[in-house]
Write a protein that holds these residues in place. Structure first.
Motif, PDB file in Angstrom:
ATOM      1  N   VAL A 119       0.803  -1.226   0.000  1.00 23.57           N
ATOM      2  CA  VAL A 119       0.000   0.000   0.000  1.00 23.57           C
ATOM      3  C   VAL A 119       0.838   1.280   0.000  1.00 23.57           C
ATOM      4  O   VAL A 119       0.446   2.266  -0.635  1.00 23.57           O
ATOM      5  CB  VAL A 119      -1.006  -0.010   1.173  1.00 23.57           C
ATOM      6  CG1 VAL A 119      -1.818   1.282   1.212  1.00 23.57           C
ATOM      7  CG2 VAL A 119      -1.957  -1.205   1.041  1.00 23.57           C
ATOM      8  N   PRO A 120       2.010   1.348   0.671  1.00 25.05           N
ATOM      9  CA  PRO A 120       2.765   2.609   0.649  1.00 25.05           C
ATOM     10  C   PRO A 120       3.082   3.159  -0.742  1.00 25.05           C
ATOM     11  O   PRO A 120       2.935   4.378  -0.962  1.00 25.05           O
ATOM     12  CB  PRO A 120       4.032   2.275   1.444  1.00 25.05           C
ATOM     13  CG  PRO A 120       3.554   1.272   2.439  1.00 25.05           C
ATOM     14  CD  PRO A 120       2.587   0.417   1.670  1.00 25.05           C
ATOM     15  N   PRO A 121       3.502   2.361  -1.735  1.00 26.90           N
ATOM     16  CA  PRO A 121       3.720   2.954  -3.061  1.00 26.90           C
ATOM     17  C   PRO A 121       2.444   3.529  -3.664  1.00 26.90           C
ATOM     18  O   PRO A 121       2.483   4.561  -4.351  1.00 26.90           O
ATOM     19  CB  PRO A 121       4.235   1.766  -3.890  1.00 26.90           C
ATOM     20  CG  PRO A 121       4.857   0.851  -2.893  1.00 26.90           C
ATOM     21  CD  PRO A 121       3.964   0.952  -1.695  1.00 26.90           C
ATOM     22  N   LEU A 122       1.304   2.884  -3.408  1.00 26.47           N
ATOM     23  CA  LEU A 122       0.026   3.431  -3.857  1.00 26.47           C
ATOM     24  C   LEU A 122      -0.289   4.722  -3.120  1.00 26.47           C
ATOM     25  O   LEU A 122      -0.721   5.713  -3.721  1.00 26.47           O
ATOM     26  CB  LEU A 122      -1.074   2.395  -3.617  1.00 26.47           C
ATOM     27  CG  LEU A 122      -2.522   2.831  -3.862  1.00 26.47           C
ATOM     28  CD1 LEU A 122      -2.737   3.198  -5.315  1.00 26.47           C
ATOM     29  CD2 LEU A 122      -3.488   1.724  -3.441  1.00 26.47           C
ATOM     30  N   ALA A 123      -0.040   4.737  -1.812  1.00 26.05           N
ATOM     31  CA  ALA A 123      -0.302   5.937  -1.016  1.00 26.05           C
ATOM     32  C   ALA A 123       0.588   7.094  -1.432  1.00 26.05           C
ATOM     33  O   ALA A 123       0.207   8.266  -1.299  1.00 26.05           O
ATOM     34  CB  ALA A 123      -0.101   5.627   0.462  1.00 26.05           C
ATOM     35  N   ALA A 124       1.790   6.785  -1.939  1.00 25.90           N
ATOM     36  CA  ALA A 124       2.690   7.854  -2.392  1.00 25.90           C
ATOM     37  C   ALA A 124       2.108   8.603  -3.594  1.00 25.90           C
ATOM     38  O   ALA A 124       2.513   9.730  -3.879  1.00 25.90           O
ATOM     39  CB  ALA A 124       4.052   7.272  -2.752  1.00 25.90           C
ATOM     40  N   LEU A 125       1.148   7.969  -4.294  1.00 22.29           N
ATOM     41  CA  LEU A 125       0.478   8.619  -5.424  1.00 22.29           C
ATOM     42  C   LEU A 125      -0.678   9.505  -4.974  1.00 22.29           C
ATOM     43  O   LEU A 125      -1.291  10.188  -5.793  1.00 22.29           O
ATOM     44  CB  LEU A 125      -0.057   7.558  -6.388  1.00 22.29           C
ATOM     45  CG  LEU A 125       0.995   6.725  -7.119  1.00 22.29           C
ATOM     46  CD1 LEU A 125       0.356   5.476  -7.721  1.00 22.29           C
ATOM     47  CD2 LEU A 125       1.664   7.566  -8.210  1.00 22.29           C
TER      48      LEU A 125
END
Length: 441
Positions: A119-125
């Motif tokens: 989820v963190p890479p998605l949240a970075a968007l």
């Protein structure tokens, strides 16, 4: 349906923290098992559906704590996830309507590695701040390499210098992406996390690994295969993975049965001289659990296929095994449990990364088998198991679902085993005690 099976005392799930009397198999287990969906496929499918340009239906998803945590994380970021009729009232399909991720949001990862890493890479968007925290053990599990890679790709992350949860991602609506080098020897999920969201980074992502070998290669193969099925361009090389920027298009993803969760049920056939059939075993799969066919054959079982069914028959012999389990480390607890009941020693190696899973599985397995009278020695990267007559006692789960099921396997052959906190199996199996009782009764 089960036929000609033992008649142990049926054991309902004990409340969390209490002891569950593991049923003993007093006759050969003979059963057919329909397993819930794969956690690994379900949570990858949900990430891809959230990133898709089109709505997506995830069919036959796993319903468990880990998948519920993933759904909760996506909803916190604005994605619409709705249960829809699948024809099975116990396993609804999930209709996912993607939207641009947004904050402020708070994500509870529980103790789910896929949530804390995918989820963190998605949240970075996202536009806005997204905070992450979870169970106490989650704060001890490694995410430092992933966070360092995300920073190198342009993300703004505040973790207080811990390289661990809790943390906050300050999203600005996009991630530059590009090339990044990291050490993924602690978890293949570091690589999968970046690849799953990489197509949405402005420059895509090119991940290079430097360090000891990456464990769990089948899970990386699974990520690549699912990305390609969603129209994403992925190229791979030795310790190198490149995702080109572009759209993700997933309209329907069907989840396979969880083959790793087949381990204790197939083990029941081996331990009890019985026969267990798992329905819907895919002919082609990237799941690590597919290795059970070879591993349990080497340990004395006989494996056969009939259509979509896979059957393991116990021959009455259980042999020790020397095996490098680096690529299939999640199978270790069940293999170790069976090895403790074998007729010769076993040496399981290549699994140093298990020390930072839900618990230190190497130390936990040694401690709990030895607690029951076993002779297990910790190795730097594995276990040496010398079978001895075991006795009853409490088998602690350490809030680790695979530790709990390994205790149940030992209990098949050893009267008086009580598994502490069997409810932790809900992480990937909605009702393990109920399914176990059905198989044995």
């Amino acid at each position: 349906m089960p036929d000609s099976v033992p008649t142990p005392s049926a054991s309902p799930a004990a409340p969390a923290g209490e002891h569950w009397p593991a049923p003993v198999a007093r006759q050969p287990v003979r059963a057919r098992v329909c397993l819930p969906g794969s956690k690994s496929v379900t949570n990858r499918a949900l990430i891809l559906a959230a990133l898709s340009e089109t709505p997506c239906v995830v069919r036959r998803p796993l319903v468990s704590r880990d998948s519920e945590l993933m759904v909760g994380a996506l909803r916190a970021l604005g994605t619409q996830v709705t249960e829809v009729d699948s024809g099975d009232p116990d396993v609804p399909d999930l209709a996912v309507t993607p939207v641009a991720p947004r904050g402020p949001a708070a994500v509870d990862v529980g103790n789910a590695g896929t949530v804390m890493r995918f989820v963190p890479p998605l949240a970075a968007l996202a536009s806005g701040d997204v905070s992450f925290d979870g169970d106490p053990r989650a704060r001890e599990r490694p995410v430092d390499e992933l966070l360092g890679a995300l920073r190198a790709l342009g993300a703004d992350i505040d973790d207080g210098g811990r390289g661990a949860l809790p943390m906050t991602i300050h999203g600005v609506g996009s991630v530059r992406g590009g090339e990044v080098t990291l050490d993924a020897s602690g978890s293949s999920q570091f690589v999968s996390a970046l690849l799953l969201s990489g197509a949405r980074f402005t420059e895509g992502v090119h991940v290079r690994h430097e360090g000891p070998p990456v464990p769990s290669q089948p899970h990386l193969d699974m990520t690549v295969e699912m990305l390609r099925a969603a129209g994403v361009r992925v190229t791979t090389g030795e310790n190198s993975w490149r995702v080109e920027p572009g759209p993700v298009r997933a309209s329907e993803i069907t989840v396979e049965p969880d083959l790793s969760n087949a381990a204790p049920f197939l083990a029941a056939a081996l331990v009890s001289k019985g026969e267990v059939t798992v329905q819907g075993w895919p002919e082609h799969t990237t799941q690590p659990g597919d290795a059970l066919r070879d591993l349990f054959t080497r340990m004395g079982g006989e494996v056969s296929r009939s259509g979509e069914d896979l059957t393991l028959r116990g021959t009455g012999e259980i042999h020790g095994i020397t095996a490098d389990l680096r690529d299939v480390g999640e199978l270790t607890p069940t293999i170790a449990a069976v090895a403790a009941l074998a007729d010769s020693p076993s040496r399981l190696t290549g699994i140093a990364h298990l020390r930072r899973h839900e618990t230190d599985r190497i130390a936990a397995l040694a401690a709990e088998i030895n607690r029951l009278g076993g002779d297990v020695e910790e190795l730097p990267d594995g276990l040496l198991i010398r079978p001895r007559a075991l006795h009853g006692g409490v088998f602690h789960s350490y809030d680790d679902h695979r530790m709990a099921t390994s205790g149940a396997v030992i209990g098949l052959a050893v009267p008086g085993v009580e598994v502490e906190n069997i409810a932790t199996t809900r992480k990937t199996l909605p009702d393990f005690p109920g399914l176990w009782s059905e198989v044995l009764a």
